[in-house]
Design an enzyme around this catalytic site. Sequence first.
Site, PDB file in Angstrom:
ATOM      1  CG  ASP A  13      -3.192   4.040  -2.809  1.00 14.11           C
ATOM      2  OD1 ASP A  13      -4.158   3.275  -2.627  1.00 14.11           O
ATOM      3  OD2 ASP A  13      -2.808   4.864  -1.959  1.00 14.11           O
TER       4      ASP A  13
ATOM      5  CG  ASP B 115      -1.951   1.096   1.164  1.00 13.16           C
ATOM      6  OD1 ASP B 115      -2.979   0.883   0.503  1.00 13.16           O
ATOM      7  OD2 ASP B 115      -1.727   2.166   1.758  1.00 13.16           O
TER       8      ASP B 115
ATOM      9  CG  HIS C 221      -6.980  12.316 -11.333  1.00 15.58           C
ATOM     10  ND1 HIS C 221      -6.994  11.581 -10.172  1.00 15.58           N
ATOM     11  CD2 HIS C 221      -8.066  13.126 -11.273  1.00 15.58           C
ATOM     12  CE1 HIS C 221      -8.045  11.913  -9.446  1.00 15.58           C
ATOM     13  NE2 HIS C 221      -8.714  12.846 -10.090  1.00 15.58           N
TER      14      HIS C 221
ATOM     15  CG  ASP D 178      -3.400   8.010 -13.972  1.00 16.66           C
ATOM     16  OD1 ASP D 178      -3.796   7.600 -12.865  1.00 16.66           O
ATOM     17  OD2 ASP D 178      -4.163   8.367 -14.883  1.00 16.66           O
TER      18      ASP D 178
END
Length: 716
Positions: A366, A323, A336, A340
Amino acid sequence: MLTVLICLSVLTSVLIVNFLVWNADDHADRLSAVSISGAIDRERSRISNETYINAHWDDAFAHAYGSLDDPWIVSQWGTPIGLSYVIDAHGRTLFAHLPSGREPPLADLIGPSTLKTLLASAPANETAVRRRGDAMVLIGKAGTTPALIAFSPIVRENGPATLDKSSYRIFVDIRLLDDKLLEEWGKGFGLRHLRWSRNGATAEDEASTGVHDWSGALIGTIAWKRLAPGTLAVRELLPVICLCIVSFLAVAAVIARRVQSLSRELTVQSHSAIEAGRQEREARLLADSDELTGLYNRRRFYADLESATIPANLNAMTVGWIDLDRFKPINDTFGHLVGDRVLVEVARLLRYTAGSIATLYRVGGDEFAMIVWLDGKGALQLAEKICTVVAAPMRICDRQVSLGVSIGLGAFVDPELTPVDLAKRADHALYHAKREKSGQAVLFNLELERQLLDDHAIEGELHTTEFETELYFDVQPIVSVKSGAVVGGELLARWTSKRLGVVEPQRFVKIAERSTLIHVITRNAMRRALELLEVLPPGKTLSVNVSACDLHSADTVDVILDMVRNSTADPCRLCIEVTETAVMRNLDAAIDALRRFRAIGMQVALDDFGTGYSSLSNLHRLPLDKVKVDRSFALNFDNSYSVSIIDAVVNLCHSLGLVCIVEGVETASQAIKLQNIGCDLMQGYLFSYPLNSKVFVAFASRWFALRDEDRPRIAG
């Protein structure tokens, strides 16, 4: 004699030609029927995968077990494609979407017997649903139209498996095998006039195949214009046959060759159907990949876990959950596109670091996972290396970003464990890493196992019928800074289990929040608060804590409002306390719920201010009456920085017309400083520990009975 021989030869040739013609026509009909059967199977596979993905989803679980008036439900399952239903474990229709707009109960649409079979076919529990990995599909009818009926219980992707057949909500997706679909198949397989024959009747020049439902009953016949390659060949060569009857053997040979040619063409079409199936399988392989990072996706991860072979050497397999830390601020700050690119770079680093000893997956926004073919020690060393590599600053889109990664590992050390068990252990280790060792790797061990077993024991007791009778509430007084008088109290949940003894509130409340049982605690707290208000002196208030799960459950909000409306207590004497984290999890939904509380006169307090998102830009949007500053600031009152923060928060609250409460006050020195700052209310062990509710009533009544000049003051 010669004439007889010629006649016999002609007759023999005619019989041979007729046999070849009949055989070719029959072969063409059978291959066409196989192509149609293959098309139905591919459609069944496609809807099974799509339905399972829609139902095996944390977001779907979070929304489907609440109110189905949720806009999310309509946006996700209310599309014009297919016929979508959500039903409960008894088959009652809870949500329906049909493109026509007419939405009958599912039992009326597919028939009671099909619905009964659907419910009986559902897996026994949530674990079995996850293990199955796809949706079940029945062939039946939707009204009068044959259809594929796919269904799967709506479950979480991971975490505790608490659902069984009695508590399911089931997602049902119906795909009609209608004339439009037959037209598409006809174009694909070169079949003309592909249609449903409702009563099974066909014309002389048509072939057909029957379609049977889940019970084996015939529900329809699909008919099509026969290809008849043998007949076509004879028709094409009939003039030649008439003119060259004398050369019938040569003609027969030509016919035979022509028949074989047409048969080969039909075989090519059949091979095309087989190739289409192969392409379908390749498409499914692509569906197992994450489009952004190129890693395998969540579906493939669970499929690989289910099919993983137990290694001969038990210390040769470890499952890991990965994580990212601090990814959300990067995504929110830079957008974003940068987010990305960060995910793509992290995937590259994972591949580079893990090499061929691990299979990597992106299982969420994520979140990543890996199956490592190493023992626990080796996997931990790899995970620590990944933490170091990912923590290094990255250059993304001309910006330098820094993030970390927390990893939980579950190693194969017990022959009784399954790969799925390892994933659960890794998830528990990740939870510990996020809470205690952020940015590091944690390997599941016996201590964590004991904690996991304790959590399971607590969760099991929470589900017993005795829990509500064993649950009770203490009350911690809230005191006026100016006068020192008790103005109210906060209800705090307590539980003494007959089997487990005293269970820490932080422990069982957190476990309850992972299931719907938190609603039981909240409703009991509100019921007890309303009872106490009946015996408390006028003007005294009571606060009840509401979790994020409660706040975002329309049913629970409705129940709380109904309880207050049906009570004789003054709603103005009730205060709902919510944390910043609970509010910010879904800001719009939280604002709507809080406004509904305030609309009937209840007060709203923002709890633990300063430890969560602390977003001043959102603070003015919230319908609040009070702000409670977290106890950590009062405990550090010797630090001028903490004093300055509380001073600033008090001034901010007053400028917004809000009451400021400080928690954790334990010394007179702290109380005097709060009085000098101008704080309104305080709470802490300086005044009282949490009290039994009856003792609190006497405590609050005593303060109420004193004259103002007799009440002790903190500073004079």
